[in-house]
Design a protein around this motif. Structure first.
Motif, PDB file in Angstrom:
ATOM      1  N   THR A 119       2.817  -8.773  -2.989  1.00  0.00           N
ATOM      2  CA  THR A 119       2.637  -8.208  -1.724  1.00  0.00           C
ATOM      3  C   THR A 119       1.228  -7.902  -1.357  1.00  0.00           C
ATOM      4  OG1 THR A 119       5.091  -7.360  -1.804  1.00  0.00           O
ATOM      5  CG2 THR A 119       3.390  -6.478  -0.167  1.00  0.00           C
ATOM      6  N   TRP A 120       0.769  -8.618  -0.299  1.00  0.00           N
ATOM      7  CA  TRP A 120      -0.677  -8.326   0.078  1.00  0.00           C
ATOM      8  C   TRP A 120      -0.729  -7.260   1.344  1.00  0.00           C
ATOM      9  CZ3 TRP A 120      -4.155 -10.628  -3.154  1.00  0.00           C
ATOM     10  CH2 TRP A 120      -3.888 -11.417  -4.181  1.00  0.00           C
ATOM     11  N   ILE A 121      -1.269  -5.991   0.952  1.00  0.00           N
ATOM     12  CA  ILE A 121      -1.346  -5.105   2.120  1.00  0.00           C
ATOM     13  C   ILE A 121      -2.921  -4.645   2.689  1.00  0.00           C
ATOM     14  CG2 ILE A 121      -0.711  -2.633   2.732  1.00  0.00           C
ATOM     15  CD1 ILE A 121       1.623  -4.300   2.224  1.00  0.00           C
ATOM     16  N   ALA A 122      -3.058  -4.792   4.066  1.00  0.00           N
ATOM     17  CA  ALA A 122      -4.242  -4.566   4.496  1.00  0.00           C
ATOM     18  C   ALA A 122      -4.150  -3.750   5.923  1.00  0.00           C
ATOM     19  CB  ALA A 122      -4.895  -5.634   4.680  1.00  0.00           C
ATOM     20  N   PHE A 123      -4.857  -2.456   5.871  1.00  0.00           N
ATOM     21  CA  PHE A 123      -4.758  -1.690   6.839  1.00  0.00           C
ATOM     22  C   PHE A 123      -6.147  -1.118   7.252  1.00  0.00           C
ATOM     23  CE2 PHE A 123      -3.767   0.144   2.807  1.00  0.00           C
ATOM     24  CZ  PHE A 123      -4.327   1.467   2.772  1.00  0.00           C
ATOM     25  N   CYS A 183     -10.100  -5.674   7.363  1.00  0.00           N
ATOM     26  CA  CYS A 183      -9.586  -4.350   7.127  1.00  0.00           C
ATOM     27  C   CYS A 183     -10.285  -3.638   6.113  1.00  0.00           C
ATOM     28  CB  CYS A 183      -8.054  -4.520   6.848  1.00  0.00           C
ATOM     29  SG  CYS A 183      -7.080  -4.970   8.277  1.00  0.00           S
ATOM     30  N   GLU A 184     -10.505  -2.601   6.394  1.00  0.00           N
ATOM     31  CA  GLU A 184     -11.327  -1.461   5.295  1.00  0.00           C
ATOM     32  C   GLU A 184     -10.446  -1.557   4.000  1.00  0.00           C
ATOM     33  OE1 GLU A 184     -13.346   2.829   5.270  1.00  0.00           O
ATOM     34  OE2 GLU A 184     -12.102   2.270   6.984  1.00  0.00           O
ATOM     35  N   TYR A 185      -9.260  -1.467   4.018  1.00  0.00           N
ATOM     36  CA  TYR A 185      -8.527  -1.424   2.775  1.00  0.00           C
ATOM     37  C   TYR A 185      -7.604  -2.497   2.710  1.00  0.00           C
ATOM     38  CZ  TYR A 185     -10.038   3.446   3.360  1.00  0.00           C
ATOM     39  OH  TYR A 185     -10.732   4.819   3.473  1.00  0.00           O
ATOM     40  N   ARG A 186      -7.547  -3.050   1.462  1.00  0.00           N
ATOM     41  CA  ARG A 186      -6.853  -4.093   1.087  1.00  0.00           C
ATOM     42  C   ARG A 186      -6.349  -3.808  -0.456  1.00  0.00           C
ATOM     43  NH1 ARG A 186     -10.803  -8.760   1.787  1.00  0.00           N
ATOM     44  NH2 ARG A 186      -9.369 -10.079   0.927  1.00  0.00           N
ATOM     45  N   ILE A 187      -4.936  -4.018  -0.266  1.00  0.00           N
ATOM     46  CA  ILE A 187      -4.437  -4.009  -1.743  1.00  0.00           C
ATOM     47  C   ILE A 187      -3.443  -5.133  -2.153  1.00  0.00           C
ATOM     48  CG2 ILE A 187      -4.722  -1.307  -1.868  1.00  0.00           C
ATOM     49  CD1 ILE A 187      -1.713  -1.025  -1.336  1.00  0.00           C
ATOM     50  N   LEU A 211      -7.425  -3.955  -5.811  1.00  0.00           N
ATOM     51  CA  LEU A 211      -7.702  -2.927  -4.888  1.00  0.00           C
ATOM     52  C   LEU A 211      -8.997  -2.855  -4.269  1.00  0.00           C
ATOM     53  CD1 LEU A 211      -7.810  -0.021  -3.259  1.00  0.00           C
ATOM     54  CD2 LEU A 211      -8.389   1.114  -5.321  1.00  0.00           C
ATOM     55  N   GLN A 212      -9.298  -3.195  -2.803  1.00  0.00           N
ATOM     56  CA  GLN A 212     -10.759  -3.193  -2.229  1.00  0.00           C
ATOM     57  C   GLN A 212     -10.983  -2.300  -1.248  1.00  0.00           C
ATOM     58  OE1 GLN A 212     -12.166  -7.464  -1.231  1.00  0.00           O
ATOM     59  NE2 GLN A 212     -10.574  -8.362  -2.622  1.00  0.00           N
ATOM     60  N   ILE A 213     -11.818  -1.657  -1.098  1.00  0.00           N
ATOM     61  CA  ILE A 213     -12.378  -0.821  -0.070  1.00  0.00           C
ATOM     62  C   ILE A 213     -13.668  -1.146   0.475  1.00  0.00           C
ATOM     63  CG2 ILE A 213     -12.909   1.559   0.526  1.00  0.00           C
ATOM     64  CD1 ILE A 213     -11.093   2.636  -1.716  1.00  0.00           C
ATOM     65  N   ASN A 214     -13.734  -1.441   1.670  1.00  0.00           N
ATOM     66  CA  ASN A 214     -15.103  -1.941   2.189  1.00  0.00           C
ATOM     67  C   ASN A 214     -15.429  -3.107   1.613  1.00  0.00           C
ATOM     68  OD1 ASN A 214     -15.419   0.027   4.573  1.00  0.00           O
ATOM     69  ND2 ASN A 214     -15.832   1.591   3.121  1.00  0.00           N
ATOM     70  N   CYS A 223       1.090  -7.119   6.333  1.00  0.00           N
ATOM     71  CA  CYS A 223       1.705  -7.178   5.025  1.00  0.00           C
ATOM     72  C   CYS A 223       2.408  -8.572   4.811  1.00  0.00           C
ATOM     73  CB  CYS A 223       3.007  -6.202   5.154  1.00  0.00           C
ATOM     74  SG  CYS A 223       4.329  -6.348   3.660  1.00  0.00           S
ATOM     75  N   ASP A 224       1.896  -9.239   3.640  1.00  0.00           N
ATOM     76  CA  ASP A 224       2.227 -10.506   3.441  1.00  0.00           C
ATOM     77  C   ASP A 224       2.891 -10.426   2.115  1.00  0.00           C
ATOM     78  OD1 ASP A 224       2.183 -13.234   2.982  1.00  0.00           O
ATOM     79  OD2 ASP A 224       0.026 -13.706   3.327  1.00  0.00           O
ATOM     80  N   GLN A 225       4.017 -11.171   2.218  1.00  0.00           N
ATOM     81  CA  GLN A 225       4.890 -11.232   0.777  1.00  0.00           C
ATOM     82  C   GLN A 225       5.136 -12.952   0.470  1.00  0.00           C
ATOM     83  OE1 GLN A 225       8.227  -8.616   2.089  1.00  0.00           O
ATOM     84  NE2 GLN A 225       7.612  -7.398   0.111  1.00  0.00           N
TER      85      GLN A 225
END
Length: 226
Positions: free
Chosen positions: A147-151, A162-166, A177-180, A139-141
């Motif tokens: 707010t950049w979330i990756a998991f 990470c596979e998921y990045r929002i 939204l990025q998936i793979n 989590c990067d703010q």
């Protein structure tokens, strides 16, 4: 004797006037006619035997003269038509069901901790044998007022691996939204998204507001303590 005859005549006349005699005659005539027709059309009757011979003659097919190529082509067309109709109905039903699920209304708001919990539940079965204790969560703010979330279901991955990045803007909506590593911005057709990925895409397209309860995010797998 004459009195007896008179009584019988009177009774007959009374029955005749009441219609009982006619009804009885009609029933009996019907029985006789039915019996005659059944006997006449019986397969053992002369007419029945002639009819049977005529039908057999009409249906008599000489295999030696049959154009098997044309016959097979005809059968193939019939099967193809039936198959196309079946596939159309099945495909139409699947598309309608898929659209109905995809277009189900997303919640107006959701906590980030709830999203991560849903992701862990979605991933747990696939990674249980790997004995992972937790997922990767970044989590990067500090960048671009967002707010950049990756998991990812695997632990210890870098943010960009990470596979998921929002990315969530100041209004709490996902704007990226990025998936793979595939970016879903401005995408009309989303391909084969299911389960968690479908839910995440719905949150994105519906502009669901995220409550960033970062301190409440739990990244551990439920089986980590087993």
């Amino acid at each position: 004797m004459k009195e007896m005859e008179a009584m019988v005549l009177d009774s007959f006349n009374a029955l005749s006037k009441s219609g009982v005699i006619k009804e009885t005659i009609d029933k009996q005539v019907k029985v006789v006619v039915d019996a005659v027709i059944e006997t006449t059309l019986s397969s053992y009757s002369t007419f029945g035997k002639q009819l049977k011979e005529t039908v057999e003659h009409l249906l008599n097919i000489d295999v030696n003269e049959l154009d098997l190529a044309s016959y097979n082509a005809f059968i193939l067309e019939v099967i193809r038509a039936k198959l196309d109709a079946c596939l159309y109905q099945q495909g139409k039903r699947q598309i309608e069901e898929g659209l109905e699920k995809l277009l189900q209304p997303a919640p107006k708001e959701i906590k980030l901790s709830k999203l991560i919990t849903d992701f862990i539940e979605y991933s747990a079965e696939d990674v249980q044998l790997e004995h992972y204790e937790h997922i990767t969560f970044h989590c990067d703010q500090t960048r671009l007022n967002a707010t950049w979330i990756a998991f990812d279901c695997e632990p210890n991955k870098s943010e960009y691996a990470c596979e998921y990045r929002i990315a969530i803007n100041r209004n709490g909506n996902i704007f990226s939204l990025q998936i793979n590593n595939e970016n879903y911005k401005n995408k009309l057709f989303v391909g084969d998204l299911y389960n968690f990925e479908k839910d995440l895409f719905q949150l994105y397209t519906a502009k669901t507001k995220f409550i960033l309860d970062i301190d409440d995010v739990d990244t551990g797998y439920p089986f980590a303590d087993d």
